[in-house]
Scaffold this motif. Sequence first.
Motif, PDB file in Angstrom:
ATOM      1  N   ARG A  95       0.856  -1.181   0.000  1.00 53.84           N
ATOM      2  CA  ARG A  95       0.000   0.000   0.000  1.00 53.84           C
ATOM      3  C   ARG A  95       0.891   1.230   0.000  1.00 53.84           C
ATOM      4  O   ARG A  95       2.005   1.185   0.529  1.00 53.84           O
ATOM      5  N   LEU A  96       0.416   2.311  -0.601  1.00 59.84           N
ATOM      6  CA  LEU A  96       1.240   3.512  -0.657  1.00 59.84           C
ATOM      7  C   LEU A  96       0.367   4.743  -0.736  1.00 59.84           C
ATOM      8  O   LEU A  96      -0.833   4.664  -1.033  1.00 59.84           O
ATOM      9  N   VAL A  97       0.992   5.877  -0.439  1.00 59.53           N
ATOM     10  CA  VAL A  97       0.351   7.165  -0.680  1.00 59.53           C
ATOM     11  C   VAL A  97       1.196   7.919  -1.697  1.00 59.53           C
ATOM     12  O   VAL A  97       2.423   7.800  -1.712  1.00 59.53           O
ATOM     13  N   VAL A  98       0.540   8.669  -2.552  1.00 63.31           N
ATOM     14  CA  VAL A  98       1.221   9.542  -3.501  1.00 63.31           C
ATOM     15  C   VAL A  98       1.239  10.933  -2.892  1.00 63.31           C
ATOM     16  O   VAL A  98       0.193  11.483  -2.539  1.00 63.31           O
ATOM     17  N   MET A  99       2.448  11.502  -2.732  1.00 64.05           N
ATOM     18  CA  MET A  99       2.597  12.841  -2.161  1.00 64.05           C
ATOM     19  C   MET A  99       3.019  13.838  -3.227  1.00 64.05           C
ATOM     20  O   MET A  99       3.805  13.517  -4.121  1.00 64.05           O
ATOM     21  N   ASP A 100       2.503  15.047  -3.095  1.00 60.19           N
ATOM     22  CA  ASP A 100       2.898  16.135  -3.987  1.00 60.19           C
ATOM     23  C   ASP A 100       2.752  17.445  -3.222  1.00 60.19           C
ATOM     24  O   ASP A 100       1.691  17.728  -2.649  1.00 60.19           O
ATOM     25  N   LYS A 101       3.823  18.210  -3.148  1.00 62.75           N
ATOM     26  CA  LYS A 101       3.826  19.520  -2.479  1.00 62.75           C
ATOM     27  C   LYS A 101       3.312  19.426  -1.047  1.00 62.75           C
ATOM     28  O   LYS A 101       2.536  20.261  -0.589  1.00 62.75           O
ATOM     29  N   GLY A 102       3.780  18.391  -0.344  1.00 66.59           N
ATOM     30  CA  GLY A 102       3.464  18.253   1.065  1.00 66.59           C
ATOM     31  C   GLY A 102       2.144  17.593   1.388  1.00 66.59           C
ATOM     32  O   GLY A 102       1.846  17.331   2.553  1.00 66.59           O
ATOM     33  N   LYS A 103       1.336  17.317   0.380  1.00 71.67           N
ATOM     34  CA  LYS A 103       0.015  16.736   0.598  1.00 71.67           C
ATOM     35  C   LYS A 103      -0.059  15.307   0.054  1.00 71.67           C
ATOM     36  O   LYS A 103       0.682  14.943  -0.862  1.00 71.67           O
ATOM     37  N   ILE A 104      -0.955  14.518   0.619  1.00 75.24           N
ATOM     38  CA  ILE A 104      -1.271  13.208   0.065  1.00 75.24           C
ATOM     39  C   ILE A 104      -2.387  13.398  -0.949  1.00 75.24           C
ATOM     40  O   ILE A 104      -3.468  13.908  -0.617  1.00 75.24           O
ATOM     41  N   VAL A 105      -2.136  12.982  -2.185  1.00 76.94           N
ATOM     42  CA  VAL A 105      -3.129  13.174  -3.247  1.00 76.94           C
ATOM     43  C   VAL A 105      -3.829  11.881  -3.631  1.00 76.94           C
ATOM     44  O   VAL A 105      -4.835  11.912  -4.352  1.00 76.94           O
ATOM     45  N   ALA A 106      -3.333  10.735  -3.160  1.00 74.06           N
ATOM     46  CA  ALA A 106      -3.992   9.453  -3.434  1.00 74.06           C
ATOM     47  C   ALA A 106      -3.421   8.395  -2.502  1.00 74.06           C
ATOM     48  O   ALA A 106      -2.287   8.505  -2.033  1.00 74.06           O
ATOM     49  N   GLU A 107      -4.213   7.361  -2.233  1.00 70.91           N
ATOM     50  CA  GLU A 107      -3.777   6.267  -1.367  1.00 70.91           C
ATOM     51  C   GLU A 107      -4.406   4.965  -1.843  1.00 70.91           C
ATOM     52  O   GLU A 107      -5.553   4.933  -2.282  1.00 70.91           O
ATOM     53  N   GLY A 108      -3.640   3.873  -1.765  1.00 68.10           N
ATOM     54  CA  GLY A 108      -4.153   2.559  -2.120  1.00 68.10           C
ATOM     55  C   GLY A 108      -3.012   1.629  -2.467  1.00 68.10           C
ATOM     56  O   GLY A 108      -1.839   1.995  -2.373  1.00 68.10           O
ATOM     57  N   SER A 109      -3.334   0.423  -2.897  1.00 62.04           N
ATOM     58  CA  SER A 109      -2.309  -0.479  -3.405  1.00 62.04           C
ATOM     59  C   SER A 109      -1.899  -0.013  -4.794  1.00 62.04           C
ATOM     60  O   SER A 109      -2.653   0.734  -5.448  1.00 62.04           O
ATOM     61  N   PRO A 110      -0.710  -0.408  -5.274  1.00 62.58           N
ATOM     62  CA  PRO A 110      -0.324   0.000  -6.628  1.00 62.58           C
ATOM     63  C   PRO A 110      -1.380  -0.350  -7.672  1.00 62.58           C
ATOM     64  O   PRO A 110      -1.703   0.477  -8.536  1.00 62.58           O
ATOM     65  N   ARG A 111      -1.933  -1.555  -7.580  1.00 64.40           N
ATOM     66  CA  ARG A 111      -2.938  -1.969  -8.561  1.00 64.40           C
ATOM     67  C   ARG A 111      -4.205  -1.136  -8.435  1.00 64.40           C
ATOM     68  O   ARG A 111      -4.805  -0.733  -9.444  1.00 64.40           O
ATOM     69  N   GLU A 112      -4.635  -0.850  -7.202  1.00 69.56           N
ATOM     70  CA  GLU A 112      -5.841  -0.039  -7.006  1.00 69.56           C
ATOM     71  C   GLU A 112      -5.662   1.358  -7.579  1.00 69.56           C
ATOM     72  O   GLU A 112      -6.580   1.900  -8.216  1.00 69.56           O
ATOM     73  N   LEU A 113      -4.502   1.952  -7.367  1.00 65.58           N
ATOM     74  CA  LEU A 113      -4.259   3.300  -7.865  1.00 65.58           C
ATOM     75  C   LEU A 113      -4.268   3.336  -9.390  1.00 65.58           C
ATOM     76  O   LEU A 113      -4.810   4.266  -9.995  1.00 65.58           O
ATOM     77  N   ILE A 114      -3.666   2.328 -10.005  1.00 66.73           N
ATOM     78  CA  ILE A 114      -3.650   2.275 -11.468  1.00 66.73           C
ATOM     79  C   ILE A 114      -5.059   2.096 -12.011  1.00 66.73           C
ATOM     80  O   ILE A 114      -5.472   2.767 -12.968  1.00 66.73           O
ATOM     81  N   GLU A 115      -5.837   1.208 -11.379  1.00 68.38           N
ATOM     82  CA  GLU A 115      -7.210   0.980 -11.842  1.00 68.38           C
ATOM     83  C   GLU A 115      -8.082   2.209 -11.638  1.00 68.38           C
ATOM     84  O   GLU A 115      -8.976   2.498 -12.438  1.00 68.38           O
ATOM     85  N   ARG A 116      -7.800   2.966 -10.567  1.00 71.71           N
ATOM     86  CA  ARG A 116      -8.638   4.129 -10.235  1.00 71.71           C
ATOM     87  C   ARG A 116      -8.329   5.335 -11.105  1.00 71.71           C
ATOM     88  O   ARG A 116      -9.227   6.081 -11.501  1.00 71.71           O
ATOM     89  N   TYR A 117      -7.042   5.544 -11.392  1.00 69.77           N
ATOM     90  CA  TYR A 117      -6.641   6.795 -12.025  1.00 69.77           C
ATOM     91  C   TYR A 117      -6.097   6.646 -13.448  1.00 69.77           C
ATOM     92  O   TYR A 117      -5.780   7.643 -14.083  1.00 69.77           O
TER      93      TYR A 117
END
Length: 314
Positions: free
Chosen positions: A209-231
């Motif tokens: 599981r991971l979070v994607v961070m950008d400019k100090g904020k978390i912009v997405a969270e999930g497993s790698p596969r979930e994030l790819i399927e979602r976005y």
Amino acid sequence: MTTQDGQPLIHARGLVKRFGELVAVDAIDFDLQRGEAFGFLGPNGAGKTSTMRMIGCVSPVSEGTLRVFDLDPAEDGVEIRARLGVVPQEDSLDLELTVRENIIVYGRYFGLARSVLKQRADELLDFVELTERAKDRVEPLSGGMKRRLTIARSLVNEPEVLLLDEPTTGLDPQARHVVWDRLYRLKRQGVTLLLTTHYMDEAEQLCDRLVVMDKGKIVAEGSPRELIERYSTREVVELRFADDDGRPEDFSEWTDGLVSRVEPLPDRVLLYTDDGDAASHGLHERGLVPESILVRRSTLEDVFLHLTGRSLIE
């Protein structure tokens, strides 16, 4: 999957880190569960290292809640650090000591007996495949060997959580894969991993599981596969053109009905679709002839481009 009293190993809510006027970490929430490999993915300057330093009790929390092993880093830093293993972004090995001595001397900081340390050093050097270099000084070792030694050293106190800040930055591909293999083995042994990275393939290889961070904020969270399927889409078509003259300014007339989304980049154009071969065939039928066409599966980099509009590595 949690501590004995039902709490996550690490719990953060509204976590903030400021350096003067700069907000390096901007009110983030996350939990780390026992036995998982959790990652912070983002470009340099996203706030990943600042977050790790707060967890490691070497940088105070500016605002918000942070509990590590259900303890307060501001009050219980010594106890927390004794239960953590830390692999910093830059190796901090003693170049004047031998490979084996680096582990033994480091272990003394945790109050471990010399007899215990000798045995543990041998076991750890075997684990990271450095037994044959045990009596060598550290300075002439390759970057990959130094990284493996740093990982071995971080395990000397049998930590409950291993913090890894950019564990393979600067390593060649072969050395990266050797480090990944050792981290994957630790994960299979039940060691809880918390890592930062700006390498998409590293996050996909290691993280449950991971979070994607950008400019100090978390912009997405999930497993790698979930994030790819979602976005993203199942596949991506990469188009490259020999020069700007052959590259259309507007792709809508060429891609309408063929793809879900178009992402123009300076060196290539990305087409997001669930069927890359069908999209490529459709482009050819419509008369668009790029210099090269590559059909590949979606990655976390595509997710990041979608979320922020820019590349992870800048």
